[in-house]
Design an enzyme around this catalytic site. Structure first.
Site, short mmCIF file in Angstrom:
data_model
loop_
_atom_site.label_atom_id
_atom_site.label_comp_id
_atom_site.label_asym_id
_atom_site.label_seq_id
_atom_site.Cartn_x
_atom_site.Cartn_y
_atom_site.Cartn_z
N CYS A 120 0.85 -1.19 0.00
CA CYS A 120 0.00 0.00 0.00
C CYS A 120 0.89 1.24 0.00
O CYS A 120 2.07 1.15 0.31
CB CYS A 120 -0.91 0.01 1.23
SG CYS A 120 -2.26 1.19 1.07
N CYS A 130 -3.95 6.37 0.33
CA CYS A 130 -3.36 5.13 -0.20
C CYS A 130 -2.89 5.24 -1.65
O CYS A 130 -2.52 4.23 -2.25
CB CYS A 130 -4.36 3.99 -0.05
SG CYS A 130 -4.77 3.67 1.67
N LYS A 195 -12.19 -4.77 2.25
CA LYS A 195 -11.63 -3.90 3.28
C LYS A 195 -12.62 -2.78 3.50
O LYS A 195 -12.85 -1.95 2.61
CB LYS A 195 -10.29 -3.36 2.82
CG LYS A 195 -9.65 -2.44 3.82
CD LYS A 195 -8.23 -2.14 3.42
CE LYS A 195 -7.57 -1.19 4.40
NZ LYS A 195 -6.21 -0.88 4.01
N ARG A 205 -3.08 3.26 12.52
CA ARG A 205 -2.64 4.50 11.87
C ARG A 205 -1.73 5.31 12.78
O ARG A 205 -0.84 6.00 12.32
CB ARG A 205 -3.86 5.32 11.41
CG ARG A 205 -4.55 4.60 10.24
CD ARG A 205 -5.76 5.33 9.71
NE ARG A 205 -6.46 4.47 8.78
CZ ARG A 205 -7.70 4.67 8.36
NH1 ARG A 205 -8.36 5.73 8.78
NH2 ARG A 205 -8.26 3.84 7.51
N ARG A 217 -11.11 7.60 3.99
CA ARG A 217 -10.83 6.63 2.93
C ARG A 217 -12.12 6.06 2.32
O ARG A 217 -12.13 5.00 1.73
CB ARG A 217 -9.99 5.49 3.50
CG ARG A 217 -8.65 5.92 4.09
CD ARG A 217 -7.66 4.77 4.05
NE ARG A 217 -6.65 4.79 5.08
CZ ARG A 217 -5.58 5.56 5.09
NH1 ARG A 217 -5.37 6.43 4.13
NH2 ARG A 217 -4.69 5.46 6.07
N GLU A 233 -16.67 -7.74 -5.04
CA GLU A 233 -15.23 -7.49 -4.88
C GLU A 233 -14.43 -8.80 -4.99
O GLU A 233 -13.43 -8.86 -5.69
CB GLU A 233 -14.94 -6.84 -3.51
CG GLU A 233 -15.31 -5.38 -3.38
CD GLU A 233 -14.34 -4.44 -4.10
OE1 GLU A 233 -13.40 -4.91 -4.75
OE2 GLU A 233 -14.55 -3.21 -4.02
N LYS A 248 -11.11 -7.76 6.11
CA LYS A 248 -10.83 -6.95 7.29
C LYS A 248 -11.75 -5.77 7.41
O LYS A 248 -12.18 -5.24 6.39
CB LYS A 248 -9.36 -6.55 7.31
CG LYS A 248 -9.03 -5.25 6.58
CD LYS A 248 -7.57 -5.09 6.51
CE LYS A 248 -7.13 -3.72 6.89
NZ LYS A 248 -5.77 -3.45 6.55
N TYR A 313 -2.38 -9.53 16.16
CA TYR A 313 -1.35 -9.02 17.08
C TYR A 313 -1.27 -9.89 18.34
O TYR A 313 -0.34 -9.76 19.11
CB TYR A 313 -1.68 -7.56 17.46
CG TYR A 313 -1.82 -6.66 16.24
CD1 TYR A 313 -0.70 -6.13 15.62
CD2 TYR A 313 -3.07 -6.38 15.69
CE1 TYR A 313 -0.82 -5.33 14.49
CE2 TYR A 313 -3.20 -5.59 14.56
CZ TYR A 313 -2.07 -5.07 13.96
OH TYR A 313 -2.18 -4.31 12.85
#
Ligand code: PBG
Length: 324
Positions: A120, A130, A195, A205, A217, A233, A248, A313
């Site tokens: 990206c 982006c 997304k 961010r 966005r 998509e 996501k 994470y």
């Protein structure tokens, strides 16, 4: 057959029988760990909004890779924090850009670690969007050019997988062509086909300093009130050459994961994003929730919905609990 002949509790009375009839599994091999790389040496700076996660210089990235392998986690996804940015993000196409340098170092030591790179421009543009801005809008087709160049440069550095997360139209086809033209036909594309424009990316961010300076966005990421659009998509991305679909965020979008799983015969990766992580961490730190139990319930829900693997994470902190 109904009660009293049928008693569903019979399969719940002891742990062994419960385990025996479980629908899903979650192991270390299902986990992909995100890593934030910055310039410099010996840097390990905790990210305020992502407690337990750090901005790492390459030397410390290598230490984490070693730890991951020792825990049998075989995949990572890399995000760059460059020291310089420019108007169209083309700085990320240079062969000595932060992620290219990182991949080369990782591949010297850990050949078998699957290195996925998020493709990206937002971490590399001065304005945080982006792609390339023309007339106050991200220009789709100009952005494809920088994405194609960045993909080839990352493949050349040794990336195993390219994961475009920009949401430009036609980018999978463009990147596939760019990779193939340079001989990288063996490199798969894991496309973030779905997304959503989501507030759950907030902590990320902050981590990579990619908050758009103005606007949002919503002209390229999906409207979270839509679900059939997700099918379009994915359909397009598969036709353009995507090998795996990333969805996501994950937690509020389990319905979407399930829908795509039912409709398409393609592997799915769920991205358990930064905001989902930070909410658990803040609740856990106050002892309002049983953090480990909640993490397991969240990750298993993504597998139950249909994900083959999960970017999370939580990977390192949770892996030891998966054996039980
Ligand atoms: C874009 C990108 C983002 C995330 C992954 N790739 C941020 C965005 O679209 O603003 C978010 C991941 C997270 O929140 O954990 N390069």
């Amino acid at each position: 057959m109904s009660f009293p002949l049928t008693r569903l509790r019979r399969l719940r009375y002891n742990k062994s029988i419960r385990k025996l009839v479980e629908d899903i599994t979650l192991t270390s091999k299902d986990l992909i760990y995100p890593i934030f790389v910055c310039e410099g040496k010996n840097i390990k700076k905790e990210i305020n909004s992502l407690p337990g996660q750090h901005q790492l210089s390459i030397d410390n990235v290598l230490k984490i890779c070693k730890e991951l392998i020792s825990k049998n986690i075989k995949s990572i996804i890399l995000f760059g924090i460059p020291s310089k940015k420019n108007h169209d993000g083309s700085i990320a196409c240079e062969d000595d850009s932060i992620i290219q340098k990182t991949i080369k170092e990782i591949k010297i030591k850990f050949k078998d670690l699957l290195v996925i790179v998020d493709l990206c421009n937002c971490e590399y543009t001065t304005h945080g969007h982006c792609g390339t801005i023309i007339d106050n809008d991200v220009d789709n087709d100009l952005t494809l050019e920088t994405l194609g160049k960045q993909a080839v440069s990352l493949a050349k550095a040794g990336a195993d997988v390219i994961a475009p997360s920009d949401m430009m139209d036609g980018r999978v086809k463009f990147i596939r062509n760019a990779l193939d033209n340079d001989g990288y036909y063996k490199i798969p594309i894991f496309s973030y086909s779905i997304k959503y424009a989501s507030s759950f990316y907030g902590p990320f961010r902050e981590a990579v300093n990619s908050k758009p300076m103005s606007g949002d966005r919503k002209t390229y990421q999906m409207n979270f009130k839509n679900s059939n659009e997700a099918i379009r998509e994915v359909d397009l991305d598969i036709k353009e050459g995507s090998d795996v679909i990333i969805i996501k965020p994950a937690l509020c979008y389990l319905d979407i994961i399930q829908k795509i799983k039912k409709k398409f015969n393609i592997p799915i990766i769920a991205y358990n994003v930064s905001g989902e992580y930070s909410m658990v961490k803040s609740g856990g730190s106050k002892n309002w929730i049983d953090e480990t139990a909640i993490i397991l319930e969240i990750l298993f829900s993504m597998k139950r919905a249909g994900a083959n693997a999960i970017i999370t994470y939580h990977a390192l902190e949770i892996v030891d609990y998966l054996k039980k």
